[in-house]
Design a protein around this motif. Sequence first.
Motif, PDB file in Angstrom:
ATOM      1  N   ALA A  73       0.814  -1.222   0.000  1.00 50.14           N
ATOM      2  CA  ALA A  73       0.000   0.000   0.000  1.00 50.14           C
ATOM      3  C   ALA A  73       0.844   1.267   0.000  1.00 50.14           C
ATOM      4  N   TYR A  74       2.162   1.131   0.140  1.00 50.19           N
ATOM      5  CA  TYR A  74       3.002   2.333   0.174  1.00 50.19           C
ATOM      6  C   TYR A  74       4.431   1.989  -0.250  1.00 50.19           C
ATOM      7  N   ASP A  75       5.156   3.034  -0.681  1.00 51.76           N
ATOM      8  CA  ASP A  75       6.547   2.872  -1.072  1.00 51.76           C
ATOM      9  C   ASP A  75       7.507   3.132   0.084  1.00 51.76           C
ATOM     10  N   ASP A  76       7.185   4.159   0.895  1.00 51.81           N
ATOM     11  CA  ASP A  76       8.074   4.520   1.994  1.00 51.81           C
ATOM     12  C   ASP A  76       7.285   5.344   3.002  1.00 51.81           C
ATOM     13  N   THR A  77       7.912   5.598   4.149  1.00 58.42           N
ATOM     14  CA  THR A  77       7.298   6.423   5.183  1.00 58.42           C
ATOM     15  C   THR A  77       8.287   7.506   5.613  1.00 58.42           C
ATOM     16  N   LEU A  78       7.732   8.584   6.144  1.00 61.89           N
ATOM     17  CA  LEU A  78       8.516   9.661   6.725  1.00 61.89           C
ATOM     18  C   LEU A  78       7.742  10.181   7.918  1.00 61.89           C
ATOM     19  N   THR A  79       8.422  10.340   9.063  1.00 64.07           N
ATOM     20  CA  THR A  79       7.733  10.723  10.288  1.00 64.07           C
ATOM     21  C   THR A  79       8.400  11.911  10.975  1.00 64.07           C
ATOM     22  N   SER A  80       7.623  12.526  11.859  1.00 67.04           N
ATOM     23  CA  SER A  80       8.188  13.570  12.714  1.00 67.04           C
ATOM     24  C   SER A  80       9.313  13.021  13.570  1.00 67.04           C
ATOM     25  N   GLY A  81       9.185  11.769  13.961  1.00 63.87           N
ATOM     26  CA  GLY A  81      10.237  11.131  14.744  1.00 63.87           C
ATOM     27  C   GLY A  81      11.559  11.087  13.989  1.00 63.87           C
ATOM     28  N   ASP A  82      11.496  10.852  12.678  1.00 68.43           N
ATOM     29  CA  ASP A  82      12.713  10.848  11.861  1.00 68.43           C
ATOM     30  C   ASP A  82      13.411  12.209  11.929  1.00 68.43           C
ATOM     31  N   LEU A  83      12.613  13.286  11.802  1.00 69.44           N
ATOM     32  CA  LEU A  83      13.196  14.622  11.844  1.00 69.44           C
ATOM     33  C   LEU A  83      13.710  14.971  13.230  1.00 69.44           C
ATOM     34  N   THR A  84      13.015  14.536  14.262  1.00 69.66           N
ATOM     35  CA  THR A  84      13.461  14.802  15.629  1.00 69.66           C
ATOM     36  C   THR A  84      14.806  14.144  15.884  1.00 69.66           C
ATOM     37  N   ARG A  85      14.976  12.925  15.428  1.00 71.43           N
ATOM     38  CA  ARG A  85      16.261  12.245  15.574  1.00 71.43           C
ATOM     39  C   ARG A  85      17.363  13.032  14.863  1.00 71.43           C
ATOM     40  N   HIS A  86      17.048  13.572  13.697  1.00 70.32           N
ATOM     41  CA  HIS A  86      18.030  14.370  12.957  1.00 70.32           C
ATOM     42  C   HIS A  86      18.473  15.576  13.779  1.00 70.32           C
ATOM     43  N   GLU A  87      17.525  16.216  14.454  1.00 67.67           N
ATOM     44  CA  GLU A  87      17.861  17.374  15.288  1.00 67.67           C
ATOM     45  C   GLU A  87      18.695  16.962  16.500  1.00 67.67           C
ATOM     46  N   LEU A  88      18.372  15.822  17.086  1.00 70.72           N
ATOM     47  CA  LEU A  88      19.124  15.359  18.248  1.00 70.72           C
ATOM     48  C   LEU A  88      20.558  14.976  17.879  1.00 70.72           C
ATOM     49  N   GLU A  89      20.752  14.488  16.669  1.00 64.35           N
ATOM     50  CA  GLU A  89      22.101  14.130  16.224  1.00 64.35           C
ATOM     51  C   GLU A  89      23.035  15.344  16.200  1.00 64.35           C
ATOM     52  N   LYS A  90      22.455  16.544  16.112  1.00 68.48           N
ATOM     53  CA  LYS A  90      23.261  17.772  16.108  1.00 68.48           C
ATOM     54  C   LYS A  90      23.716  18.171  17.506  1.00 68.48           C
ATOM     55  N   GLN A 195       7.534  23.294   7.001  1.00 73.96           N
ATOM     56  CA  GLN A 195       8.062  22.950   5.686  1.00 73.96           C
ATOM     57  C   GLN A 195       9.277  22.024   5.665  1.00 73.96           C
ATOM     58  N   PRO A 196      10.129  21.955   6.701  1.00 70.95           N
ATOM     59  CA  PRO A 196      11.255  21.009   6.612  1.00 70.95           C
ATOM     60  C   PRO A 196      10.833  19.569   6.308  1.00 70.95           C
ATOM     61  N   ILE A 197       9.702  19.128   6.850  1.00 67.06           N
ATOM     62  CA  ILE A 197       9.298  17.740   6.592  1.00 67.06           C
ATOM     63  C   ILE A 197       8.819  17.574   5.153  1.00 67.06           C
ATOM     64  N   MET A 229      -3.563  19.953   5.575  1.00 73.00           N
ATOM     65  CA  MET A 229      -4.029  20.889   4.555  1.00 73.00           C
ATOM     66  C   MET A 229      -3.195  22.165   4.540  1.00 73.00           C
ATOM     67  N   ARG A 230      -2.877  22.702   5.703  1.00 74.69           N
ATOM     68  CA  ARG A 230      -2.065  23.916   5.751  1.00 74.69           C
ATOM     69  C   ARG A 230      -0.647  23.644   5.213  1.00 74.69           C
ATOM     70  N   GLY A 231      -0.081  22.512   5.616  1.00 74.74           N
ATOM     71  CA  GLY A 231       1.260  22.179   5.149  1.00 74.74           C
ATOM     72  C   GLY A 231       1.307  21.986   3.646  1.00 74.74           C
ATOM     73  N   ALA A 232       0.290  21.311   3.089  1.00 71.45           N
ATOM     74  CA  ALA A 232       0.242  21.100   1.645  1.00 71.45           C
ATOM     75  C   ALA A 232       0.124  22.431   0.908  1.00 71.45           C
ATOM     76  N   ALA A 233      -0.717  23.320   1.428  1.00 76.02           N
ATOM     77  CA  ALA A 233      -0.898  24.623   0.783  1.00 76.02           C
ATOM     78  C   ALA A 233       0.409  25.409   0.776  1.00 76.02           C
ATOM     79  N   GLU A 234       1.127  25.395   1.899  1.00 73.78           N
ATOM     80  CA  GLU A 234       2.384  26.145   1.967  1.00 73.78           C
ATOM     81  C   GLU A 234       3.464  25.526   1.090  1.00 73.78           C
ATOM     82  N   ALA A 235       3.361  24.212   0.843  1.00 69.58           N
ATOM     83  CA  ALA A 235       4.307  23.544  -0.054  1.00 69.58           C
ATOM     84  C   ALA A 235       3.851  23.602  -1.510  1.00 69.58           C
TER      85      ALA A 235
END
Length: 294
Positions: A73-90, A195-197, A229-235
């Motif tokens: 049903a899907y090719d891949d996933t992306l989550t807020s958790g993925d981005l949070t980990r990226h921030e913590l790595e810094k 927008q980063p996500i 909806m707001r995120g899609a509109a801004e993107a």
Amino acid sequence: MLDSIAEFGHRYPAWIVDIWGVMHDGISANEAAVAATAGYRAQGGIVLLLSNSPRPSPEVQTQLGALGVIESAYDDTLTSGDLTRHELEKRPGVKVFHLGPERDKPIFTGLDVRLVDHEDAELIVCSGLFNDDVEGPADYNDLLSNLAARKLLMLCANPDHMVERGDELVYCAGALADLYEDFGGEVSYSGKPYQPIYQLALKKLGDLAGRQLAPREILAVGDGINTDMRGAAEAELDALFIAGGLHASDLKTIATADGGDLSEPSDDVLYDGALLTRLFADQQLPVAAMRKLA
């Protein structure tokens, strides 16, 4: 208003689809949505599931399987958790107070962080309430006001304020982050509508497609007005609004205000284009709406 996404979804080479509230309700899969995304992929479409879940993608994919969302049903996933980990790595070695349930602990797996009590923290990671079955944001007034007075940055790993769990709505990390800001605290948000996500989502879709996709080639599907909806509109993405989930009670409020004695408005009254337009108020409208993805 659509009965089937097949009426226009084929115009887009790729879909970005929300998970909780669209693909499942936290208890079981939406079988019609699973069939819709799997059928679209079988015809050559690309589906990226985009979630404000604070859990990293591997854990979310395991959860999807357990709830009945099949891998086709899907090719891949992306989550807020993925981005949070990226921030913590810094921030190697940072002392973190985790505000959230134990089930969200995988967000820290393999990272160079120290989990401490709130008294010793240098940073807050908020993934939700400790017990969202019984608690609400007001239960955190004292804790959040004290943390805000110390000028600690909060990383919000789930900007959603509420999500469906079966027939109920439960509070999420976004509600606590909003309250933290009310107390003067600083919050960095990792997911939709920020927008980063979406920038990372577009990169992932480009990798999957083998070429960079233009925004007009992507359809965003979600049930949250202030996130999906707001995120899609801004993107600058076209969007399909799933109206029968998170905002169903808001639609009933609008309908009953107009109808007086409509204590239980019918679906024909609720899922009406004019009523949905009023629900969006001054926000950009999606290109279409459905009650449920199918």
